[in-house]
Design an enzyme around this catalytic site. Structure first.
Site, mmCIF file in Angstrom:
data_model
loop_
_atom_site.group_PDB
_atom_site.id
_atom_site.type_symbol
_atom_site.label_atom_id
_atom_site.label_comp_id
_atom_site.label_asym_id
_atom_site.label_seq_id
_atom_site.Cartn_x
_atom_site.Cartn_y
_atom_site.Cartn_z
ATOM 1 N N HIS A 54 0.832 -1.203 0.000
ATOM 2 C CA HIS A 54 0.000 0.000 0.000
ATOM 3 C C HIS A 54 0.871 1.259 0.000
ATOM 4 O O HIS A 54 1.071 1.899 1.030
ATOM 5 C CB HIS A 54 -0.942 -0.010 1.205
ATOM 6 C CG HIS A 54 -2.082 -0.963 1.046
ATOM 7 N ND1 HIS A 54 -2.768 -1.506 2.103
ATOM 8 C CD2 HIS A 54 -2.678 -1.459 -0.081
ATOM 9 C CE1 HIS A 54 -3.718 -2.309 1.647
ATOM 10 N NE2 HIS A 54 -3.684 -2.292 0.332
ATOM 11 N N CYS A 109 3.518 -11.921 2.428
ATOM 12 C CA CYS A 109 4.535 -11.834 3.477
ATOM 13 C C CYS A 109 4.570 -13.152 4.249
ATOM 14 O O CYS A 109 3.510 -13.659 4.655
ATOM 15 C CB CYS A 109 4.221 -10.676 4.421
ATOM 16 S SG CYS A 109 5.317 -10.620 5.856
ATOM 17 N N GLU A 139 -5.568 -8.145 3.954
ATOM 18 C CA GLU A 139 -5.005 -9.219 4.779
ATOM 19 C C GLU A 139 -6.104 -10.001 5.494
ATOM 20 O O GLU A 139 -6.041 -11.229 5.619
ATOM 21 C CB GLU A 139 -4.016 -8.648 5.803
ATOM 22 C CG GLU A 139 -3.341 -9.736 6.628
ATOM 23 C CD GLU A 139 -2.428 -9.185 7.706
ATOM 24 O OE1 GLU A 139 -2.289 -9.873 8.741
ATOM 25 O OE2 GLU A 139 -1.859 -8.089 7.528
ATOM 26 N N CYS A 208 3.233 -8.220 13.511
ATOM 27 C CA CYS A 208 4.587 -8.499 13.022
ATOM 28 C C CYS A 208 5.620 -7.605 13.697
ATOM 29 O O CYS A 208 5.310 -6.524 14.212
ATOM 30 C CB CYS A 208 4.641 -8.376 11.508
ATOM 31 S SG CYS A 208 4.816 -6.705 10.879
ATOM 32 N N SER A 236 -2.816 2.191 4.131
ATOM 33 C CA SER A 236 -1.781 1.384 4.774
ATOM 34 C C SER A 236 -2.084 1.285 6.259
ATOM 35 O O SER A 236 -1.945 2.258 7.000
ATOM 36 C CB SER A 236 -0.398 2.014 4.556
ATOM 37 O OG SER A 236 0.560 1.450 5.435
ATOM 38 N N SER A 280 5.577 0.242 4.266
ATOM 39 C CA SER A 280 5.564 0.164 2.805
ATOM 40 C C SER A 280 6.043 1.456 2.144
ATOM 41 O O SER A 280 5.900 1.628 0.937
ATOM 42 C CB SER A 280 4.149 -0.180 2.314
ATOM 43 O OG SER A 280 3.176 0.618 2.948
#
Length: 323
Positions: A54, A109, A139, A208, A236, A280
């Site tokens: 994004h 990912c 996601e 993450c 994002s 990103s």
């Protein structure tokens, strides 16, 4: 607010406090490289289902190299190579690509893929999954697409967690989107665990390392800043969360995509400006911002590093030789 002394040349002084880590994470690096290597291997055009990450600058850069971005697989011509985005896709997407004989590469990912595998294992073990995430985010759509319909329930807020009524309260497990607010998620999880003490947690943290690290870096510099700019896209998730973290620390913050988007009035009275970038957003955009700020201010800059990231992810088979 700090006072703004003028210096030689009449430009006011501005101290930049730059958070580290910031910008690209290992999953984003890998996804972009997959598209670049696919173009080298197959020649242009290479199709990409959904934005690879994004960030408009990244997407436009890849378009210039020969990538064509589409939202659905049926927009990819027969015989054309296609890449799936870093956010992950439902199982139905690679299945449809195989049925059509498309040459596809999965840039999901690896940390998102780990959540996908956990979801499959939990459902196979007979547990209902409580998934903490944002409705409609790619996601989340991709993760829900790993398991049968009805096997997973979405929870976004503490209020959702309070209202949730599962058919079997003693047979639950929870997973999370990888790019959430660490603090907000902890509050949702605490509510769920209070209500459902037998709920099984994930194997390790789902949020993450890059999301957690960037939020911690913002917290580390916030007290020394008068305001903060976050470079990232409005779609994002991890970038939007950085703005929220800064505001929760008590400083005004803005999300901008490029230096040209700076609202100069926002910087009135600012003596120390915090700068960070979502996972990103490339470092090039940070330097672009510093350069533009230097046209209006006498800038000094200092980086505040809270941790060093050394993680790298392997490329898919077939592209490693081209790297």
């Amino acid at each position: 607010m700090a006072s703004l002394p003028s210096v030689a040349g009449g430009k006011p002084a501005l101290e930049l406090l730059i958070a580290a880590p910031r910008g690209f994470c290992a999953g984003v690096d890998r996804a972009i490289r997959i598209v670049e290597l696919a173009i080298e291997k197959h020649g242009a055009p290479v199709y990409v289902r959904h934005e690879i990450v994004h960030n408009k600058f990244v997407v436009d850069t890849l378009k210039a190299q020969g990538a064509i971005f589409v939202e659905e697989l049926d927009q990819v011509p027969d015989g054309a190579p296609v890449v799936f985005s870093a956010h992950g896709v439902p199982k139905s997407v690679p299945a449809a690509a195989q049925n059509r004989g498309l040459d596809y590469l999965d840039a999901t990912c690896p940390l998102v893929s780990k959540v996908h595998r956990q979801a499959e294992r939990l459902v196979a073990a007979g547990r209902h999954i409580v998934f903490i995430g944002h409705e409609g985010h790619p996601e989340v759509v991709g993760t829900f697409g790993q398991v049968p319909e009805g096997a997973m329930s979405l929870i976004e807020t503490v209020a959702d967690a309070e209202a949730f009524t599962p058919p079997d309260p003693d047979n639950l497990a929870f997973l999370t989107q990888t790019t959430l607010s660490v603090d907000d998620t902890a509050a949702v999880v605490a509510t769920l665990q209070r209500r459902f003490p037998n709920m099984q947690p994930p194997r390790g943290e789902d949020i993450c390392y890059a999301t957690s690290n960037r939020q911690a870096a913002v917290k580390a510099i916030a007290a020394a800043c008068d305001a903060m700019l976050v470079i990232g896209a409005p779609n994002s998730s991890n970038s939007v969360r950085l703005v929220e973290v800064a505001e929760r620390e008590g400083i005004p913050a803005r999300l901008i995509q490029r230096a040209a988007d700076i609202d100069w009035a926002f910087l009135d009275g600012v003596g120390t400006l915090g700068i960070t970038a979502g996972a990103s957003a490339p470092e090039l955009l940070v330097r672009e911002m510093v350069d533009l700020l230097a046209t209006r201010f006498t800038v000094s800059e200092r980086e505040e590093e809270t941790t060093r990231e050394t993680i790298a992810f392997k490329l898919p088979r077939g592209l490693e030789a081209a790297a």
